[in-house]
Write an enzyme that holds these catalytic residues in place. Structure first.
Site, mmCIF file in Angstrom:
data_model
loop_
_atom_site.group_PDB
_atom_site.id
_atom_site.type_symbol
_atom_site.label_atom_id
_atom_site.label_comp_id
_atom_site.label_asym_id
_atom_site.label_seq_id
_atom_site.Cartn_x
_atom_site.Cartn_y
_atom_site.Cartn_z
ATOM 1 N N HIS A 2 90.148 38.739 108.627
ATOM 2 C CA HIS A 2 89.824 36.960 108.889
ATOM 3 C C HIS A 2 91.080 36.783 107.924
ATOM 4 O O HIS A 2 91.151 37.288 107.201
ATOM 5 C CB HIS A 2 89.117 36.642 108.369
ATOM 6 C CG HIS A 2 89.012 35.288 109.108
ATOM 7 N ND1 HIS A 2 89.415 33.862 108.811
ATOM 8 C CD2 HIS A 2 88.343 34.455 109.897
ATOM 9 C CE1 HIS A 2 89.554 32.702 109.151
ATOM 10 N NE2 HIS A 2 88.647 33.020 110.206
ATOM 11 N N LYS A 32 81.601 30.866 107.194
ATOM 12 C CA LYS A 32 82.900 31.025 105.832
ATOM 13 C C LYS A 32 82.298 30.555 104.748
ATOM 14 O O LYS A 32 81.014 31.539 104.758
ATOM 15 C CB LYS A 32 84.218 29.909 106.724
ATOM 16 C CG LYS A 32 84.483 30.737 108.434
ATOM 17 C CD LYS A 32 85.978 29.540 107.871
ATOM 18 C CE LYS A 32 86.215 29.690 109.588
ATOM 19 N NZ LYS A 32 87.005 29.180 109.993
ATOM 20 N N ASN A 78 80.954 32.019 112.759
ATOM 21 C CA ASN A 78 81.294 32.599 111.670
ATOM 22 C C ASN A 78 80.854 30.828 110.406
ATOM 23 O O ASN A 78 81.805 30.457 110.212
ATOM 24 C CB ASN A 78 82.577 32.916 111.399
ATOM 25 C CG ASN A 78 83.561 32.829 110.124
ATOM 26 O OD1 ASN A 78 82.926 32.950 109.216
ATOM 27 N ND2 ASN A 78 85.128 32.905 110.087
ATOM 28 N N SER A 120 89.134 26.597 117.138
ATOM 29 C CA SER A 120 88.872 25.485 116.843
ATOM 30 C C SER A 120 88.020 25.787 118.784
ATOM 31 O O SER A 120 87.914 24.825 119.742
ATOM 32 C CB SER A 120 89.437 24.228 117.652
ATOM 33 O OG SER A 120 90.594 24.177 116.419
ATOM 34 N N GLY A 144 90.429 25.531 112.441
ATOM 35 C CA GLY A 144 90.241 24.243 111.829
ATOM 36 C C GLY A 144 91.019 23.302 112.006
ATOM 37 O O GLY A 144 91.010 21.857 111.036
ATOM 38 N N GLU A 177 92.113 33.764 107.078
ATOM 39 C CA GLU A 177 91.603 33.495 105.857
ATOM 40 C C GLU A 177 91.752 34.467 104.494
ATOM 41 O O GLU A 177 92.096 34.193 102.732
ATOM 42 C CB GLU A 177 91.060 32.529 105.420
ATOM 43 C CG GLU A 177 91.103 31.239 106.001
ATOM 44 C CD GLU A 177 89.318 30.630 107.565
ATOM 45 O OE1 GLU A 177 88.796 31.094 106.892
ATOM 46 O OE2 GLU A 177 89.884 29.889 108.339
ATOM 47 N N GLU A 232 92.864 35.019 117.079
ATOM 48 C CA GLU A 232 92.270 33.897 116.053
ATOM 49 C C GLU A 232 93.940 32.999 115.921
ATOM 50 O O GLU A 232 94.700 33.346 114.757
ATOM 51 C CB GLU A 232 90.983 34.451 115.041
ATOM 52 C CG GLU A 232 90.541 34.158 115.418
ATOM 53 C CD GLU A 232 89.033 33.484 114.505
ATOM 54 O OE1 GLU A 232 87.990 33.067 114.730
ATOM 55 O OE2 GLU A 232 89.607 34.332 113.259
HETATM 56 P P1 13P Z 1 87.273 26.997 114.017
HETATM 57 O O1 13P Z 1 86.305 27.337 115.228
HETATM 58 O O2 13P Z 1 86.238 25.911 112.607
HETATM 59 O O3 13P Z 1 88.348 26.084 114.399
HETATM 60 O O4 13P Z 1 87.482 28.693 113.149
HETATM 61 C C1 13P Z 1 87.556 29.781 113.482
HETATM 62 C C2 13P Z 1 87.597 30.479 112.278
HETATM 63 O O5 13P Z 1 88.200 31.091 111.626
HETATM 64 C C3 13P Z 1 86.295 31.344 112.968
HETATM 65 O O6 13P Z 1 86.654 33.017 112.367
#
Ligand code: 13P
Length: 253
Positions: A97, A11, A9, A215, A175, A99, A169
């Site tokens: 997601h 993003k 992803n 992560s 992150g 976010e 997640e």
């Molecule tokens: P990270 O791997 O940067 O923690 O992000 C996970 C994520 O949100 C994947 O969709």
């Protein structure tokens, strides 16, 4: 047998040139995807066509969108429809997601509409769920995630639900560099699978791929993916580094 999936992803990261270089490097690196393993790249909308072209003809490799709208077409300025995605050959869409839930107020019910339209167009939703830190601290993560599944997915038929990929997640692990422990991941994945088993039966539940996200890195992917109910990962930060994402693909079981 359910698929093992390494999903990147990106993003809202990378320029076009950077995205091209990243894909070139990953394609050039040695990986071994067996019949039952997939690599999926969820790239920003403007790069979908570029990614499709670069990855065309690659066995078991797919491009995903990071979002779509819930309506077929019409006066929804700035939105992207599933029909548009289908028309350029996209077969996967990341939905819900955390976010998007947090910054764009996407609710479980709204996501149910997006799931429906994806399935109508034969596009596989990668449906994200997961709890924030305060829910984990209160030890109510099962109720929280259970409700996300129930309100967005449990209206589907057994035939439809096996076309959905789940990504668990935990928001506190996204992150932050703080991964759920292997045991925490397995526990929640087993809980999610049990929910599907209770609703659709064990055979159906065993067909559903459940990815872990939060992560995932080159050095922890194998241990997480080795958990019996973890079928790969949805990867943010580490998917932007060619060597790291290649190692994550190679960590699939
Ligand atoms: P990270 O791997 O940067 O923690 O992000 C996970 C994520 O949100 C994947 O969709």
């Amino acid at each position: 047998m359910r698929k093992q999936i390494a999903a990147a992803n990106w993003k809202m990261n990378l320029t076009l040139a950077q995205g091209e270089q990243l894909l070139d490097e990953i394609i050039a690196a040695p990986h071994s995807l067996s019949n039952n393993q997939l690599a999926v790249f969820a790239v920003p909308f403007p790069y979908l066509t570029m990614a499709q072209q670069k990855l065309s003809g690659k066995q078991n490799v797919f491009v995903a969108a990071q979002n779509c709208y819930s309506k077929k077409s019409g006066a929804y300025t700035g939105e992207v429809s599933v029909e548009m995605l289908q028309s350029i050959g996209i077969q996967y869409v990341v939905l819900g997601h955390s976010e998007r839930r947090e910054y764009f107020n996407e609710s479980n019910h709204f996501l149910a509409e997006k799931v429906n339209i994806c399935l109508e167009y034969n596009i596989t939703p990668i449906f994200c769920c997961g709890e924030p830190l305060h829910i984990r601290e209160a030890d109510t993560q099962n109720e929280f995630v259970g409700k996300q599944l129930e309100e967005s997915l449990f209206h589907l038929s057994a035939g439809q639900i096996t076309k959905v990929v789940i990504a668990y997640e935990p928001i506190w692990a996204i992150g932050t560099g703080k991964t759920a422990s292997n045991e925490q991941a397995q526990e929640m994945h087993a809980f999610i699978r049990q929910q599907f088993a209770a609703k659709y039966g064990e055979a159906v539940a065993n067909e559903i791929s459940i990815l872990y996200g939060g992560s995932v890195k080159a050095n922890n992917a194998s241990a997480i993916f080795a958990q019996p109910d973890v079928d790969g990962g949805l990867v943010g930060g580490a998917s932007l580094i060619a060597n790291d994402f290649t190692a994550i693909i190679n960590a699939l079981k």
